[in-house]
Each structure stands twice: as structure tokens, then as C-alpha cells.
Design a protein around this motif. Structure first.
Motif, PDB file in Angstrom:
ATOM      1  N   UNK A 210       0.853  -1.191   0.000  1.00  0.00           N
ATOM      2  CA  UNK A 210       0.000   0.000   0.000  1.00  0.00           C
ATOM      3  C   UNK A 210       0.887   1.239   0.000  1.00  0.00           C
ATOM      4  N   UNK A 211       1.457   1.542  -1.160  1.00  0.00           N
ATOM      5  CA  UNK A 211       2.405   2.664  -1.242  1.00  0.00           C
ATOM      6  C   UNK A 211       1.920   3.735  -2.213  1.00  0.00           C
ATOM      7  N   UNK A 212       0.636   3.780  -2.478  1.00  0.00           N
ATOM      8  CA  UNK A 212       0.122   4.707  -3.479  1.00  0.00           C
ATOM      9  C   UNK A 212       0.436   6.156  -3.137  1.00  0.00           C
ATOM     10  N   UNK A 213       0.448   6.479  -1.848  1.00  0.00           N
ATOM     11  CA  UNK A 213       0.685   7.856  -1.437  1.00  0.00           C
ATOM     12  C   UNK A 213       2.146   8.262  -1.571  1.00  0.00           C
ATOM     13  N   UNK A 214       3.060   7.279  -1.747  1.00  0.00           N
ATOM     14  CA  UNK A 214       4.485   7.595  -1.790  1.00  0.00           C
ATOM     15  C   UNK A 214       4.947   8.079  -3.160  1.00  0.00           C
ATOM     16  N   UNK A 215       4.226   7.691  -4.228  1.00  0.00           N
ATOM     17  CA  UNK A 215       4.602   8.100  -5.578  1.00  0.00           C
ATOM     18  C   UNK A 215       6.099   7.860  -5.840  1.00  0.00           C
ATOM     19  N   UNK A 216       6.546   6.636  -5.611  1.00  0.00           N
ATOM     20  CA  UNK A 216       7.971   6.355  -5.623  1.00  0.00           C
ATOM     21  C   UNK A 216       8.570   6.435  -7.026  1.00  0.00           C
ATOM     22  N   UNK A 217       9.674   7.177  -7.134  1.00  0.00           N
ATOM     23  CA  UNK A 217      10.503   7.201  -8.319  1.00  0.00           C
ATOM     24  C   UNK A 217      11.817   6.464  -8.070  1.00  0.00           C
ATOM     25  N   UNK A 218      12.153   6.326  -6.799  1.00  0.00           N
ATOM     26  CA  UNK A 218      13.411   5.716  -6.406  1.00  0.00           C
ATOM     27  C   UNK A 218      13.168   4.919  -5.138  1.00  0.00           C
ATOM     28  N   UNK A 219      13.632   3.689  -5.118  1.00  0.00           N
ATOM     29  CA  UNK A 219      13.420   2.811  -3.965  1.00  0.00           C
ATOM     30  C   UNK A 219      14.779   2.400  -3.423  1.00  0.00           C
ATOM     31  N   UNK A 220      15.012   2.632  -2.137  1.00  0.00           N
ATOM     32  CA  UNK A 220      16.247   2.211  -1.481  1.00  0.00           C
ATOM     33  C   UNK A 220      15.950   0.996  -0.611  1.00  0.00           C
ATOM     34  N   UNK A 221      16.694  -0.075  -0.809  1.00  0.00           N
ATOM     35  CA  UNK A 221      16.539  -1.293  -0.013  1.00  0.00           C
ATOM     36  C   UNK A 221      17.883  -1.610   0.619  1.00  0.00           C
ATOM     37  N   UNK A 222      17.935  -1.596   1.941  1.00  0.00           N
ATOM     38  CA  UNK A 222      19.164  -1.893   2.668  1.00  0.00           C
ATOM     39  C   UNK A 222      18.956  -3.178   3.451  1.00  0.00           C
ATOM     40  N   UNK A 223      19.810  -4.157   3.254  1.00  0.00           N
ATOM     41  CA  UNK A 223      19.709  -5.445   3.927  1.00  0.00           C
ATOM     42  C   UNK A 223      20.949  -5.649   4.778  1.00  0.00           C
ATOM     43  N   UNK A 224      20.759  -5.904   6.047  1.00  0.00           N
ATOM     44  CA  UNK A 224      21.876  -6.172   6.931  1.00  0.00           C
ATOM     45  C   UNK A 224      21.841  -7.636   7.355  1.00  0.00           C
ATOM     46  N   UNK A 225      22.914  -8.343   7.109  1.00  0.00           N
ATOM     47  CA  UNK A 225      22.968  -9.755   7.440  1.00  0.00           C
ATOM     48  C   UNK A 225      22.988  -9.922   8.961  1.00  0.00           C
ATOM     49  N   UNK A 226      22.129 -10.773   9.510  1.00  0.00           N
ATOM     50  CA  UNK A 226      22.130 -10.974  10.965  1.00  0.00           C
ATOM     51  C   UNK A 226      23.414 -11.622  11.449  1.00  0.00           C
ATOM     52  N   UNK A 227      23.829 -11.286  12.663  1.00  0.00           N
ATOM     53  CA  UNK A 227      25.061 -11.843  13.235  1.00  0.00           C
ATOM     54  C   UNK A 227      24.908 -13.347  13.491  1.00  0.00           C
TER      55      UNK A 227
END
Length: 227
Positions: A210-227
Motif C-alpha cells: 500500500x504505497x500509493x501515497x508515496x509516488x515512488x521514483x526511487x526505492x532504497x533497499x538496505x539489507x543487513x545480514x544478521x550476526x
């Protein structure tokens, strides 16, 4: 984002030349970032940031009208480019102060293998010719994929041809245009097929939310590997 390196020996006007190039690029409508390499530090003794660092902070950040980060380590060019690519859409990165880089450069002293032109910053007022050279013969981050899609056997051969004017109408086909993957802060080379695959997969998942309000042009995804 294309990279232009201003090089030269000490006290030959590198910073003055950077100022002229940046002003002219901005006047031409480009968005410009600069990168200064120094052997010293950017913090100042006795200031709040210095006191924070001496207290043991590994990273010192400040925000207000401006935002900055101080990290107790150097970052090489690919890592800096990765950060800038994540921050904003920049057309040109003008670099000053590195000793050796395989990117199109304007020199204030001795020419090198990738020098477009040698100039005296104190004797030139108009830099239109330099800007034309920069526009035609500069290029972005080379990922050493050596994919051959530009028509050259290697990224280095492409870079040499571009600087020498033998590839004015040719650009790297493997720039991180759609996806920039960074592992531990450093960009990982991705060919166009992989970039498109990742982009379609991630955007498909985001569109399902449900991201209609964000009007995304660019998406940042950061994944941190668990210890």
C-alpha cells in the motif's frame, strides 16, 4: 553520473580550476557534486565535532541547514560514488586531489594518460572549450566488467579511447543506471540484465504494498545480514 578529475602538483591552481568548471557546468543546467581528497582531516580541533570524536564516537553526524558525516577512515572513489548515487541524481562529479585515477582529467601541470587538456587556471577566464571536452569525453564509474558491449575489449580500452576522442559517440553500456548494489559500502558490478531483473523484482514487490501515497521514483533497499 560522469566523473571529471582535476589533477596537478601542489599550488598550481587546482581548486581555482574546480571552481570555474563547477560554475560553468551548473550554468549549463547540470547537477554537480565535488569530491576533495586530502592527506589531512576535515575536522577542526576544539570544535564540537572534535570533542564528540575524542569522546569515542566512531561516526559524527550533524544536521541543520546542512548535513555532514565524519567517519574515521578514508573511502575510495567507488565507495564515494555509491553514496552519491544513493543520495541524489547528480550529472557530474568533479574530483580534486587524488594521485592516480583512470578517469578523464584536466591537469594544471603535467599531462597523464587520461588527460584531456593541460591548462593554467590563473590565465584562463572562459572555460567553454573545457566544458565541451568534458561533455564529450568524460564517463561514469567503470565497473571492470569488460563486457565488450561498448565495442572495446575492456573498460580500460574504452576509457583510453574516450579520452583520446576516438569514442565521442560511445558510452559505457553497463553503468548502474537502474540498480546500484553495495556490499559493505562498496558497489558491486551488475550488468544491465541483472540490473533490470533486480529492479523489476523489487518494484513488483513494492507496487504490491500500500504505497500509493508515496509516488515512488526511487526505492532504497538496505539489507543487513544478521550476526
Amino acid at each position: 553520473m560522469r566523473i571529471v578529475w582535476v589533477t596537478g602538483t601542489k599550488d598550481t591552481g587546482k581548486t581555482a580550476l574546480v571552481e570555474k568548471i563547477v560554475r560553468k557546468l551548473v550554468d549549463a543546467g547540470y547537477r554537480v557534486a565535488t569530491l576533495k581528497h586530502t592527506h589531512g582531516g576535515f575536522d577542526f580541533p576544539g570544535k564540537d565535532t572534535d570533542r564528540h570524536r575524542k569522546a569515542g564516537a566512531e561516526i559524527v553526524a550533524g544536521t541543520g541547514r546542512e548535513t555532514f558525516f565524519l567517519i574515521e577512515r578514508g573511502m575510495d572513489l567507488p565507495e564515494v560514488v555509491g553514496v552519491l548515487e544513493m543520495l541524489d541524481d547528480i550529472d557530474f562529479l568533479v574530483v580534486e586531489g587524488f594521485k592516480s585515477m583512470e578517469y578523464a582529467n584536466i591537469s594544471t601541470s603535467t599531462p597523464g594518460e587520461f588527460t584531456l587538456k593541460v591548462v593554467d587556471p590563473f590565465k584562463i577566464d572562459e572555460v567553454d572549450d573545457l566544458i565541451e571536452l568534458i561533455e564529450r569525453r568524460s564517463y561514469g564509474l567503470l565497473q571492470d566488467l569488460n563486457c565488450g558491449k561498448c565495442g572495446f575489449e575492456s573498460c580500460r580500452e574504452f576509457a583510453k579511447a574516450k579520452v583520446q576522442g576516438d569514442a565521442d559517440d560511445t558510452n559505457c553500456k553497463s553503468q548502474p543506471d537502474r540498480v546500484l548494489l553495495r556490499v559493505n559500502g562498496k558497489p558491486v558490478p551488475l550488468n544491465p540484465f541483472v540490473q533490470n531483473f533486480i529492479a523489476r523484482t523489487v518494484l513488483g514487490m513494492v507496487d504490491a504494498l500500500d504505497t500509493e501515497s508515496l509516488k515512488h521514483q526511487k526505492v532504497d533497499l538496505i539489507i543487513k545480514r544478521p550476526d
